[in-house]
Design a protein around this motif. Structure first.
Motif, PDB file in Angstrom:
ATOM      1  N   VAL A 248       0.834  -1.207   0.000  1.00  0.00           N
ATOM      2  CA  VAL A 248       0.000   0.000   0.000  1.00  0.00           C
ATOM      3  C   VAL A 248       0.867   1.254   0.000  1.00  0.00           C
ATOM      4  CG1 VAL A 248      -1.729   1.311   1.304  1.00  0.00           C
ATOM      5  CG2 VAL A 248      -1.944  -1.171   1.077  1.00  0.00           C
ATOM      6  N   ASP A 249       0.502   2.226  -0.842  1.00  0.00           N
ATOM      7  CA  ASP A 249       1.291   3.455  -0.951  1.00  0.00           C
ATOM      8  C   ASP A 249       1.123   4.375   0.243  1.00  0.00           C
ATOM      9  OD1 ASP A 249       2.525   3.505  -3.832  1.00  0.00           O
ATOM     10  OD2 ASP A 249       0.509   2.714  -4.067  1.00  0.00           O
ATOM     11  N   ASP A 250      -0.092   4.457   0.778  1.00  0.00           N
ATOM     12  CA  ASP A 250      -0.316   5.322   1.936  1.00  0.00           C
ATOM     13  C   ASP A 250      -1.694   5.019   2.516  1.00  0.00           C
ATOM     14  OD1 ASP A 250       0.171   7.233   3.849  1.00  0.00           O
ATOM     15  OD2 ASP A 250      -0.027   8.963   2.514  1.00  0.00           O
ATOM     16  N   VAL A 251      -1.877   5.399   3.778  1.00  0.00           N
ATOM     17  CA  VAL A 251      -3.188   5.317   4.422  1.00  0.00           C
ATOM     18  C   VAL A 251      -3.618   6.727   4.798  1.00  0.00           C
ATOM     19  CG1 VAL A 251      -4.499   4.470   6.412  1.00  0.00           C
ATOM     20  CG2 VAL A 251      -2.865   2.959   5.265  1.00  0.00           C
ATOM     21  N   ILE A 252      -4.833   7.092   4.399  1.00  0.00           N
ATOM     22  CA  ILE A 252      -5.366   8.448   4.541  1.00  0.00           C
ATOM     23  C   ILE A 252      -6.507   8.439   5.552  1.00  0.00           C
ATOM     24  CG2 ILE A 252      -6.609  10.289   3.298  1.00  0.00           C
ATOM     25  CD1 ILE A 252      -5.260   9.100   0.714  1.00  0.00           C
ATOM     26  N   CYS A 253      -6.638   9.518   6.309  1.00  0.00           N
ATOM     27  CA  CYS A 253      -7.757   9.649   7.245  1.00  0.00           C
ATOM     28  C   CYS A 253      -8.736  10.716   6.760  1.00  0.00           C
ATOM     29  CB  CYS A 253      -7.261  10.032   8.638  1.00  0.00           C
ATOM     30  SG  CYS A 253      -6.445   8.669   9.516  1.00  0.00           S
ATOM     31  N   VAL A 254     -10.021  10.453   6.947  1.00  0.00           N
ATOM     32  CA  VAL A 254     -11.065  11.445   6.686  1.00  0.00           C
ATOM     33  C   VAL A 254     -11.871  11.623   7.964  1.00  0.00           C
ATOM     34  CG1 VAL A 254     -11.228  11.075   4.199  1.00  0.00           C
ATOM     35  CG2 VAL A 254     -12.559   9.621   5.736  1.00  0.00           C
ATOM     36  N   ASP A 255     -12.436  12.829   8.145  1.00  0.00           N
ATOM     37  CA  ASP A 255     -13.157  13.075   9.396  1.00  0.00           C
ATOM     38  C   ASP A 255     -14.655  12.806   9.242  1.00  0.00           C
ATOM     39  OD1 ASP A 255     -14.439  15.407   8.360  1.00  0.00           O
ATOM     40  OD2 ASP A 255     -12.717  16.648   8.906  1.00  0.00           O
ATOM     41  N   GLU A 256     -15.357  12.900  10.356  1.00  0.00           N
ATOM     42  CA  GLU A 256     -16.771  12.545  10.383  1.00  0.00           C
ATOM     43  C   GLU A 256     -17.609  13.443   9.471  1.00  0.00           C
ATOM     44  OE1 GLU A 256     -18.027   9.706  12.424  1.00  0.00           O
ATOM     45  OE2 GLU A 256     -15.905   9.532  11.918  1.00  0.00           O
ATOM     46  N   ALA A 257     -17.286  14.728   9.446  1.00  0.00           N
ATOM     47  CA  ALA A 257     -18.036  15.653   8.583  1.00  0.00           C
ATOM     48  C   ALA A 257     -17.863  15.280   7.117  1.00  0.00           C
ATOM     49  CB  ALA A 257     -17.568  17.089   8.819  1.00  0.00           C
ATOM     50  N   GLU A 258     -16.644  14.937   6.714  1.00  0.00           N
ATOM     51  CA  GLU A 258     -16.382  14.559   5.321  1.00  0.00           C
ATOM     52  C   GLU A 258     -17.102  13.263   4.948  1.00  0.00           C
ATOM     53  OE1 GLU A 258     -11.953  16.657   5.155  1.00  0.00           O
ATOM     54  OE2 GLU A 258     -12.183  14.583   5.828  1.00  0.00           O
ATOM     55  N   ILE A 259     -17.169  12.333   5.892  1.00  0.00           N
ATOM     56  CA  ILE A 259     -17.862  11.069   5.638  1.00  0.00           C
ATOM     57  C   ILE A 259     -19.358  11.297   5.457  1.00  0.00           C
ATOM     58  CG2 ILE A 259     -18.417   8.790   6.558  1.00  0.00           C
ATOM     59  CD1 ILE A 259     -15.750   8.964   8.146  1.00  0.00           C
ATOM     60  N   SER A 260     -19.967  12.054   6.384  1.00  0.00           N
ATOM     61  CA  SER A 260     -21.418  12.254   6.319  1.00  0.00           C
ATOM     62  C   SER A 260     -21.816  13.062   5.092  1.00  0.00           C
ATOM     63  CB  SER A 260     -21.922  12.938   7.590  1.00  0.00           C
ATOM     64  OG  SER A 260     -21.329  14.209   7.775  1.00  0.00           O
ATOM     65  N   ARG A 261     -21.010  14.054   4.717  1.00  0.00           N
ATOM     66  CA  ARG A 261     -21.310  14.826   3.505  1.00  0.00           C
ATOM     67  C   ARG A 261     -21.243  13.944   2.266  1.00  0.00           C
ATOM     68  NH1 ARG A 261     -17.286  19.821   4.904  1.00  0.00           N
ATOM     69  NH2 ARG A 261     -18.489  20.723   6.644  1.00  0.00           N
ATOM     70  N   THR A 262     -20.270  13.041   2.240  1.00  0.00           N
ATOM     71  CA  THR A 262     -20.125  12.147   1.087  1.00  0.00           C
ATOM     72  C   THR A 262     -21.300  11.181   0.985  1.00  0.00           C
ATOM     73  OG1 THR A 262     -17.707  12.307   1.251  1.00  0.00           O
ATOM     74  CG2 THR A 262     -18.604  10.453  -0.018  1.00  0.00           C
ATOM     75  N   MET A 263     -21.772  10.679   2.123  1.00  0.00           N
ATOM     76  CA  MET A 263     -22.951   9.815   2.113  1.00  0.00           C
ATOM     77  C   MET A 263     -24.148  10.554   1.519  1.00  0.00           C
ATOM     78  SD  MET A 263     -22.582   7.967   5.841  1.00  0.00           S
ATOM     79  CE  MET A 263     -23.954   6.845   5.620  1.00  0.00           C
ATOM     80  N   LEU A 264     -24.283  11.824   1.882  1.00  0.00           N
ATOM     81  CA  LEU A 264     -25.394  12.615   1.364  1.00  0.00           C
ATOM     82  C   LEU A 264     -25.212  12.895  -0.127  1.00  0.00           C
ATOM     83  CD1 LEU A 264     -28.012  14.006   2.228  1.00  0.00           C
ATOM     84  CD2 LEU A 264     -26.702  16.092   2.615  1.00  0.00           C
ATOM     85  N   TYR A 265     -23.989  13.204  -0.543  1.00  0.00           N
ATOM     86  CA  TYR A 265     -23.698  13.391  -1.970  1.00  0.00           C
ATOM     87  C   TYR A 265     -24.150  12.162  -2.768  1.00  0.00           C
ATOM     88  CZ  TYR A 265     -20.666  17.574  -1.843  1.00  0.00           C
ATOM     89  OH  TYR A 265     -20.171  18.847  -1.731  1.00  0.00           O
ATOM     90  N   LEU A 266     -23.783  10.976  -2.277  1.00  0.00           N
ATOM     91  CA  LEU A 266     -24.097   9.745  -2.987  1.00  0.00           C
ATOM     92  C   LEU A 266     -25.605   9.504  -3.063  1.00  0.00           C
ATOM     93  CD1 LEU A 266     -21.209   7.565  -1.568  1.00  0.00           C
ATOM     94  CD2 LEU A 266     -21.667   7.911  -4.000  1.00  0.00           C
ATOM     95  N   LEU A 267     -26.303   9.845  -1.997  1.00  0.00           N
ATOM     96  CA  LEU A 267     -27.759   9.709  -1.997  1.00  0.00           C
ATOM     97  C   LEU A 267     -28.396  10.644  -3.023  1.00  0.00           C
ATOM     98  CD1 LEU A 267     -28.923   9.397   1.739  1.00  0.00           C
ATOM     99  CD2 LEU A 267     -29.491   7.852  -0.135  1.00  0.00           C
ATOM    100  N   GLU A 268     -27.942  11.888  -3.024  1.00  0.00           N
ATOM    101  CA  GLU A 268     -28.544  12.910  -3.884  1.00  0.00           C
ATOM    102  C   GLU A 268     -28.132  12.784  -5.339  1.00  0.00           C
ATOM    103  OE1 GLU A 268     -29.769  16.870  -1.596  1.00  0.00           O
ATOM    104  OE2 GLU A 268     -27.628  16.714  -1.973  1.00  0.00           O
TER     105      GLU A 268
END
Length: 402
Positions: A248-268
């Motif tokens: 694996v080249d790298d492991v990246i972290c995302v925060d809770e706000a970024e996760i929830s916004r992305t879930m909403l993006y995918l729904l919409e």
């Protein structure tokens, strides 16, 4: 150690049982991120998750004697359903130990595949300990959710499909918790073409693999609650860590706000319902976590088993994080026309009132006053700031609650 032949054999085993999931190009997400973004839709997989691949390969690899004794697993969700479904395909006994607080929908789905479900412990670790003890007593085979060569090979079949669907793929992003999915995908891609970049993505609330790479070994970490519960693993696998460290080249972290916004993006935008853990891989693309632009990128959306009772809360949180929902209070004079005046200002600012409540008794309410609670549908954070500023200029004292 794993070989490409093992992954190819896993693919052959599951050809007539496991879905070859779509690889979907997104014009919207490509435009937002500056990369050509494709999504590997494992949320459309049987049982609603990639987990069935690894469990199916493991169970199909058992000897006749091992099949007679059956299998045991510990899980609070996707792995449970994957093991139960796979066992039902060949008619072998299956026992799943789940925490007492596991979602009812996941318990019922696991039972629906014919598994014996035992509820034990308040957390997964207690369920796992009990399952291992039960496995020793019964002599059944324990199907580990990630730290097993056959499970890793099964998850690696996703990479084979990506290579068929997008031969010139340049980077792949994969959620990581225990590491089975990331290990299998990274191994398969890198053995095929070492120039393909592979990134793991985890929640910053539970950065288990990040900690493992930093300490050069898996360790137990202190974790916070996360919407990405499917990858909330406090200690990654010993075996999976070895593959991830190498491939694996790298492991990246995302925060809770970024996760929830992305879930909403995918729904919409795409009408796709995905888990928080699945949304992590796309969140890393959308929120500029990658060290490049203009590449052909695949985000693996690992599952879609969101508990129905959580969906409305996920939507509310996503709306709030993106500035499209706000709740605030203010105190007005309890006289005819004062509430109407406030509502008129809000209407002129093009905010939509979702709910309103007023009370005449409270710690901040003097005689002759009323406290008003508003929930508004807004456009973005700038719109909320404008509403706050205009109302303040009009003499209202505004307290934003969320």
């Amino acid at each position: 150690m794993l070989t490409l032949h093992d992954v190819l054999q896993a693919k052959k085993r599951m050809e007539k049982t496991i879905h070859k999931t779509p690889l979907d190009y997104s014009y919207t997400f490509s435009k937002l991120s500056g990369n050509d973004v494709y999504m590997k839709l494992e949320n459309l997989q049987k049982t609603g998750s990639f987990k069935v691949r690894g469990s199916f390969n493991k169970i199909m690899s058992l000897s006749d004697e091992e099949r007679k004794r059956g299998v045991i697993a510990a899980s609070a969700g996707n792995h449970a359903q994957g093991v139960a479904y796979s066992s039902s395909m060949i008619g072998i006994p299956c026992t799943i130990v789940m925490p007492k607080r596991a979602p009812l929908s996941k318990m019922e789905a696991t039972k629906g595949y014919g598994a014996e479900v035992i509820l034990h412990g308040d957390i997964f670790d207690e369920s796992l300990e009990y399952a291992l003890d039960l496995q020793r007593k019964r002599g059944a085979t324990f199907v580990h959710p990630f730290d097993d060569e056959a499970v890793i090979a099964g998850q690696g079949t996703i990479a084979l499909e990506i290579l068929e669907q997008l031969p010139d793929v340049e980077a792949v992003l994969c959620p990581v918790g225990g590491g089975g999915l990331l290990a299998g995908v990274a191994f398969t891609l890198k053995e095929h073409n070492p120039s393909i970049k592979v990134y793991g993505v985890e929640s910053s609330a539970c950065p288990g693999m990040t900690a493992a790479l930093r300490h050069n070994k898996p360790i137990v970490i202190q974790a916070s609650d996360t919407i990405a519960d499917g990858i909330a693993v406090k200690k990654p696998g010993e075996l999976t860590y070895q593959y991830i460290q190498k491939y694996v080249d790298d492991v990246i972290c995302v925060d809770e706000a970024e996760i929830s916004r992305t879930m909403l993006y995918l729904l919409e935008r795409n009408k796709l319902l995905v888990e928080g853990s699945a949304a992590c891989s796309l969140a890393a693309v959308l929120y500029d976590k990658l060290p490049f632009k203009g590449k052909k990128v695949v985000s693996i959306l690992s599952g879609g088993n969101v508990d129905v009772t959580l969906i409305s809360r996920i939507i509310e949180r996503g709306l709030f994080e993106s500035g499209r929902f706000v709740t605030f209070t203010t105190v007005i004079s309890d006289k005819p026309g004062q509430l109407n005046k406030l509502l008129r200002i809000i209407a002129e600012l093009e905010a939509n009132v979702l709910s309103i409540h007023h009370q005449r008794v409270g710690a901040k309410v003097l005689p002759g006053q009323a406290e008003i609670y508003f929930s508004l549908e807004t456009k973005n954070q700038e719109h909320i700031a404008k509403i706050h500023q205009v109302l303040t200029n009009e003499g209202y004292v505004i307290e934003i609650l969320g």
